[in-house]
Motif scaffolding. Sequence first.
Motif, PDB file in Angstrom:
ATOM      1  N   ARG A 118       0.829  -1.204   0.000  1.00 49.67           N
ATOM      2  CA  ARG A 118       0.000   0.000   0.000  1.00 49.67           C
ATOM      3  C   ARG A 118       0.867   1.259   0.000  1.00 49.67           C
ATOM      4  N   GLU A 136       2.758   1.625  -3.351  1.00 52.21           N
ATOM      5  CA  GLU A 136       1.839   2.084  -4.396  1.00 52.21           C
ATOM      6  C   GLU A 136       1.631   3.595  -4.298  1.00 52.21           C
ATOM      7  N   LYS A 137       1.494   4.090  -3.103  1.00 52.45           N
ATOM      8  CA  LYS A 137       1.344   5.546  -2.912  1.00 52.45           C
ATOM      9  C   LYS A 137       2.600   6.274  -3.353  1.00 52.45           C
ATOM     10  N   GLN A 138       3.749   5.675  -3.108  1.00 53.16           N
ATOM     11  CA  GLN A 138       5.008   6.288  -3.555  1.00 53.16           C
ATOM     12  C   GLN A 138       5.046   6.375  -5.073  1.00 53.16           C
ATOM     13  N   ARG A 139       4.603   5.319  -5.744  1.00 51.47           N
ATOM     14  CA  ARG A 139       4.613   5.331  -7.208  1.00 51.47           C
ATOM     15  C   ARG A 139       3.656   6.380  -7.770  1.00 51.47           C
ATOM     16  N   ARG A 140       2.489   6.505  -7.164  1.00 50.45           N
ATOM     17  CA  ARG A 140       1.488   7.442  -7.668  1.00 50.45           C
ATOM     18  C   ARG A 140       1.793   8.895  -7.289  1.00 50.45           C
ATOM     19  N   ASN A 141       2.412   9.097  -6.116  1.00 53.38           N
ATOM     20  CA  ASN A 141       2.663  10.448  -5.629  1.00 53.38           C
ATOM     21  C   ASN A 141       3.990  10.469  -4.872  1.00 53.38           C
TER      22      ASN A 141
END
Length: 86
Positions: free
Chosen positions: A77, A80-85
């Motif tokens: 989780r 994934e947040k790192q990749r998106r933002n």
Amino acid sequence: MYKELLEVSTEADQPYAWAMTQRNLALLEEAKSNHDTCRDPAPHRAAALAYLAAAERIQSQANMPREYVVVNRIRGRIEEKQRRNP
């Protein structure tokens, strides 16, 4: 409060409690990174991932497969947040 607990529950003496505290610290850092007042979530996410890596020393796939799944779910989780933002 959690960091003080690490002084009492050490990895060597109380490995499960220590690993759970590490996991809780990761969740705390994740929550900080998600808060609307957080201007730069990257340091909180990095700290969360470091706490999860520590927890995984005890809650590994070999030692605690169910706990390992939870650690990896949290890690996924956050990553994934790192990749998106970033």
